[in-house]
Write an enzyme that holds these catalytic residues in place. Structure first.
Site, PDB file in Angstrom:
ATOM      1  N   GLU A 279     -33.678 -42.969 -46.640  1.00 20.96           N
ATOM      2  CA  GLU A 279     -34.749 -43.090 -46.134  1.00 20.96           C
ATOM      3  C   GLU A 279     -34.763 -43.806 -45.195  1.00 20.96           C
ATOM      4  O   GLU A 279     -34.993 -43.458 -44.086  1.00 20.96           O
ATOM      5  CB  GLU A 279     -35.742 -42.322 -46.235  1.00 20.96           C
ATOM      6  CG  GLU A 279     -35.885 -40.474 -47.583  1.00 20.96           C
ATOM      7  CD  GLU A 279     -36.540 -40.292 -47.825  1.00 20.96           C
ATOM      8  OE1 GLU A 279     -37.656 -39.983 -46.551  1.00 20.96           O
ATOM      9  OE2 GLU A 279     -36.598 -39.749 -48.761  1.00 20.96           O
TER      10      GLU A 279
ATOM     11  N   ASP B 104     -38.761 -28.091 -40.446  1.00 23.14           N
ATOM     12  CA  ASP B 104     -37.600 -28.515 -40.540  1.00 23.14           C
ATOM     13  C   ASP B 104     -36.446 -28.368 -39.992  1.00 23.14           C
ATOM     14  O   ASP B 104     -35.058 -28.313 -40.805  1.00 23.14           O
ATOM     15  CB  ASP B 104     -37.490 -29.150 -42.901  1.00 23.14           C
ATOM     16  CG  ASP B 104     -38.241 -29.501 -43.164  1.00 23.14           C
ATOM     17  OD1 ASP B 104     -39.258 -29.990 -42.259  1.00 23.14           O
ATOM     18  OD2 ASP B 104     -38.827 -29.249 -44.164  1.00 23.14           O
TER      19      ASP B 104
ATOM     20  N   ASN C 280     -38.809 -36.321 -37.340  1.00 24.14           N
ATOM     21  CA  ASN C 280     -39.401 -36.607 -38.773  1.00 24.14           C
ATOM     22  C   ASN C 280     -38.309 -36.932 -39.841  1.00 24.14           C
ATOM     23  O   ASN C 280     -36.943 -36.699 -39.398  1.00 24.14           O
ATOM     24  CB  ASN C 280     -39.706 -35.102 -39.323  1.00 24.14           C
ATOM     25  CG  ASN C 280     -40.294 -34.824 -40.743  1.00 24.14           C
ATOM     26  OD1 ASN C 280     -40.773 -35.128 -41.109  1.00 24.14           O
ATOM     27  ND2 ASN C 280     -39.695 -33.301 -40.956  1.00 24.14           N
TER      28      ASN C 280
ATOM     29  N   ASN D 248     -41.920 -44.780 -45.943  1.00 29.50           N
ATOM     30  CA  ASN D 248     -41.269 -44.797 -44.496  1.00 29.50           C
ATOM     31  C   ASN D 248     -42.217 -45.788 -43.554  1.00 29.50           C
ATOM     32  O   ASN D 248     -40.962 -46.552 -42.477  1.00 29.50           O
ATOM     33  CB  ASN D 248     -41.268 -43.507 -43.815  1.00 29.50           C
ATOM     34  CG  ASN D 248     -39.550 -42.384 -45.186  1.00 29.50           C
ATOM     35  OD1 ASN D 248     -38.544 -43.189 -44.690  1.00 29.50           O
ATOM     36  ND2 ASN D 248     -40.060 -41.740 -45.511  1.00 29.50           N
TER      37      ASN D 248
ATOM     38  N   HIS E  37     -36.222 -35.658 -43.285  1.00 37.34           N
ATOM     39  CA  HIS E  37     -36.719 -34.407 -44.991  1.00 37.34           C
ATOM     40  C   HIS E  37     -35.802 -35.223 -45.422  1.00 37.34           C
ATOM     41  O   HIS E  37     -34.411 -35.558 -45.150  1.00 37.34           O
ATOM     42  CB  HIS E  37     -36.189 -33.268 -44.018  1.00 37.34           C
ATOM     43  CG  HIS E  37     -36.474 -32.368 -44.952  1.00 37.34           C
ATOM     44  ND1 HIS E  37     -37.860 -31.756 -45.605  1.00 37.34           N
ATOM     45  CD2 HIS E  37     -35.352 -31.965 -45.334  1.00 37.34           C
ATOM     46  CE1 HIS E  37     -36.837 -30.735 -46.248  1.00 37.34           C
ATOM     47  NE2 HIS E  37     -35.873 -31.153 -46.636  1.00 37.34           N
TER      48      HIS E  37
END
Ligand code: GRF
Length: 203
Positions: free
Chosen positions: A175, A146, A108, A14, A110
């Site tokens: 992602e 999360d 973030n 990422n 996930h």
């Protein structure tokens, strides 16, 4: 231009996708000032070094005092004038200490459609549950696991013959797109957080 710190623990794909999109000019007004890792062997550190991006490594092994650990991170980041922390496969729970120091300035990614399947092995959780659609979520980080306000989500189908690996790969592709999109919106000042809701403002 926003100054970001990308936090990783392992593979770093990422992070690499963000870096590539910045280099290609797809992700604008965003600079990666430093990559932080709690794992000295994180593969992603090599990408950072190759790209000439500063790295900070504070090994977290045997560090049970999370607050003290996060204070060290805050001190180490101080010289970089960080606007936003991007957690990208950072596998350590962060404390209120860090969340408060960078309030509404930590995001973030996930690998599931939150609030479904938080925590570890989200792709396996989705397979085991038998859902037909899953995906990924980019969200602001609050004190929970999360749980913070959702910025954007991408969906992928789940097929009968999927394994954890095939499903994870399909999600990962999304992602890499989702994180840059979210960061672009943040960098353009287009995200307005009100409680749980993140409004995407018009250009
Ligand atoms: C990704 O699936 C991310 O959603 C999750 O951990 C994985 C990290 O992958 N939080 P990478 O290190 O970015 O390749």
């Amino acid at each position: 231009m926003i100054n970001t710190a990308v936090f990783i623990s392992g593979r770093g794909s990422n992070f690499l996708a963000l870096l590539k999109n910045i280099e290609k000019g797809v992700l604008k007004n965003c600079h990666i000032a430093v990559v932080f890792s709690n794992n000295p062997n994180a593969k992603g550190l090599e990408y950072a070094e190759k790209a000439g991006i500063k790295t900070i490594v504070i090994p977290s092994k045997n560090r049970s005092d999370r607050i003290e650990y996060d204070r060290e991170i805050i001190n180490a980041l101080a010289e970089y004038n960080i606007d936003l922390i991007c957690l990208a496969g950072y596998m350590r729970i962060i404390t209120e200490e860090l969340v408060e120091a960078y309030k509404n300035r930590i995001i973030n990614i996930h690998p599931a459609l939150l609030p479904a399947f938080p925590g570890l092995h989200a792709q396996k959780q989705a397979l085991d549950y038998g859902v037909k659609v899953t995906g990924c979520t980019v969200h602001f980080v609050d004190g929970g696991m999360d749980t913070g306000p959702v910025i954007l989500q991408k969906t992928v189908p789940v097929y009968d013959n999927d394994t954890e690996d095939t499903l994870s790969a399909r999600i990962l592709e999304q992602e890499h797109i989702a994180y840059s999109e979210a960061l672009s919106l943040y960098a353009a000042g287009r995200l307005k957080v009100s409680g749980r809701k993140v409004e995407v403002l018009d250009k």
